[in-house]
Scaffold this active site. Sequence first.
Site, PDB file in Angstrom:
ATOM      1  N   HIS A 151      -7.474  -6.134   0.746  1.00  0.00           N
ATOM      2  CA  HIS A 151      -6.158  -5.304   1.047  1.00  0.00           C
ATOM      3  C   HIS A 151      -5.444  -5.671   2.175  1.00  0.00           C
ATOM      4  O   HIS A 151      -4.497  -5.228   2.700  1.00  0.00           O
ATOM      5  CB  HIS A 151      -6.672  -3.767   1.273  1.00  0.00           C
ATOM      6  CG  HIS A 151      -5.480  -2.884   0.878  1.00  0.00           C
ATOM      7  ND1 HIS A 151      -5.169  -2.471  -0.055  1.00  0.00           N
ATOM      8  CD2 HIS A 151      -5.026  -2.072   2.065  1.00  0.00           C
ATOM      9  CE1 HIS A 151      -4.013  -1.423  -0.006  1.00  0.00           C
ATOM     10  NE2 HIS A 151      -4.020  -1.206   1.197  1.00  0.00           N
ATOM     11  N   SER A 168       0.925  -1.184   0.084  1.00  0.00           N
ATOM     12  CA  SER A 168       0.146  -0.027  -0.061  1.00  0.00           C
ATOM     13  C   SER A 168       0.740   1.141   0.132  1.00  0.00           C
ATOM     14  O   SER A 168       1.478   1.399  -0.796  1.00  0.00           O
ATOM     15  CB  SER A 168      -1.220  -0.227   1.225  1.00  0.00           C
ATOM     16  OG  SER A 168      -2.101   0.723   1.150  1.00  0.00           O
ATOM     17  N   ASP A 196     -10.030  -5.580  -3.507  1.00  0.00           N
ATOM     18  CA  ASP A 196      -9.422  -4.389  -2.783  1.00  0.00           C
ATOM     19  C   ASP A 196     -10.128  -3.340  -2.562  1.00  0.00           C
ATOM     20  O   ASP A 196     -10.660  -2.635  -3.657  1.00  0.00           O
ATOM     21  CB  ASP A 196      -8.030  -4.237  -3.070  1.00  0.00           C
ATOM     22  CG  ASP A 196      -7.280  -3.261  -2.255  1.00  0.00           C
ATOM     23  OD1 ASP A 196      -7.989  -2.445  -1.649  1.00  0.00           O
ATOM     24  OD2 ASP A 196      -6.047  -3.399  -2.163  1.00  0.00           O
TER      25      ASP A 196
END
Lengths: 282, 282
Positions: free
Chosen positions: A259, A150, A226
């Site tokens: 995620h 991320s 995600d």
Amino acid sequence: MDLTNVSQAKVFNGWHKQYQHTSSVLHCDMRFAIFLPPHASAAQPVPVLYWLSGLTCTDENFMQKAAAFQKAAELGIAIVAPDTSPRGEAVPDDVDQSYDFGLGAGFYLNATQEPWKTHYQMYSYVVDELPGLIEANFPVTSKRSVAGHSMGGHGALTIGIKNPEKYASISAFSPICHPSIVPWGEKAFRHYLGEDKALWKEYDAVELIKAHNVTTPILVDQGDADGFLDDQLKPETLQQAAKENNVPLELRIQPGYDHSYFFIQTFINDHLAFHASQLLND
Amino acid sequence: MDLTNVSQAKVFNGWHKQYQHTSSVLHCDMRFAIFLPPHASAAQPVPVLYWLSGLTCTDENFMQKAAAFQKAAELGIAIVAPDTSPRGEAVPDDVDQSYDFGLGAGFYLNATQEPWKTHYQMYSYVVDELPGLIEANFPVTSKRSVAGHSMGGHGALTIGIKNPEKYASISAFSPICHPSIVPWGEKAFRHYLGEDKALWKEYDAVELIKAHNVTTPILVDQGDADGFLDDQLKPETLQQAAKENNVPLELRIQPGYDHSYFFIQTFINDHLAFHASQLLND
């Protein structure tokens, strides 16, 4: 430089250890974690994968949740996980204490704006100060790779692309690929770097791919379930830039994955093997 | 009974999911987590390993830190992790809010004393109510095994020994083997069960081994660098009782390992294979 050991635990015949030290570039005390595989020694030093975590994380999230140590022990790779921002009472935080800016959200850049620039120098910390510490104090070689998740995927891509002589390979899970055009990136860059968007390009993987002749191999995994995919991550912009500039990027869209660290633990072994193929190929 | 799904994430092609429900034996709302391996379906139901966590834990610690899903997916075993005590505003806690008694410290027993007995009925919850829920709502068989860590290792041993028809195998990491004679157990038993130590024997693995003809296979791993080893865990008392009563216990002392999830993740695959050998042997 002084390192203070704050924890250690044996894992897969190797060691997970945490250390504190005073950072000269961040002007605060920092903690990092290191995994040392079995048999790492001055006589048999091992290469290092630097792992950069995402928003809100510390040195602990990856080390506790990624399930990376069995494979890293088998391959003989050390893993170093820094914190995600400077820390401590002297370090300014977002006035709203939001999760996506300030503490826990250093974005792996060198801030140029007040009041951030004194402490928020995570780019220099990760690229220079921390590897210097690691290579002076642990049984490792100077061979390095970089990976992240991320915000840390953004960090891995930008740091790896800008320093091809320092990192043999780059990988990312769910990276923020084009921060200049997404809410997380715009907010952080405006505060840390100011309004001049020319400087933003120095910390944007898509822009860096256009500006550099990237030959470092890059592996990216992205889950298609995600929740941040369309608004914040935009892997298609990275793929397009890589294609237009002949960058050796493999982007894998993983059906059904989100995620979380459950996604990361599912594919971390592939990333470790990918980095090993570059780090151990002498 | 109603289950409310509160999270789900794909992992190793299976699923990690959390649910909330109202427990009739605990008189409060509870959350549990389940890992379902790939291909688990009504047509191909899978056996279940119940994991009981230690002091201060919830349903999340094992699921996030134990690195168990790759192997469980490969073997085709579901894993269910309950919380470690009743929860909620109505549930009394230790007046000192200590970590080793009250919330997060249910000790997998049925309390007989006020004010604990209304809610602290974790034994019945784990042995009866939760498996009933799981077997009514998920693609699983009625084949079960039980495992746990520390306080949850105590839970796994006592629950498994007392219910040989319900659990095919028992395993534990760093279990509290003889709670009646150690500080953690004495404090909990005195409050939950009162001063009559005859009742304590019903929840003490060493005493249960003496009273039952145990034929269920038991695997125990214990790190020799565990800071709780001598004062709280006392695996030698379990080994002695097992030897004297011909119980099929394998106790493995693991050099250098401590009490953490780093220890658990190092050896969890052995435990999963051990349980699979009993659960999948039809």
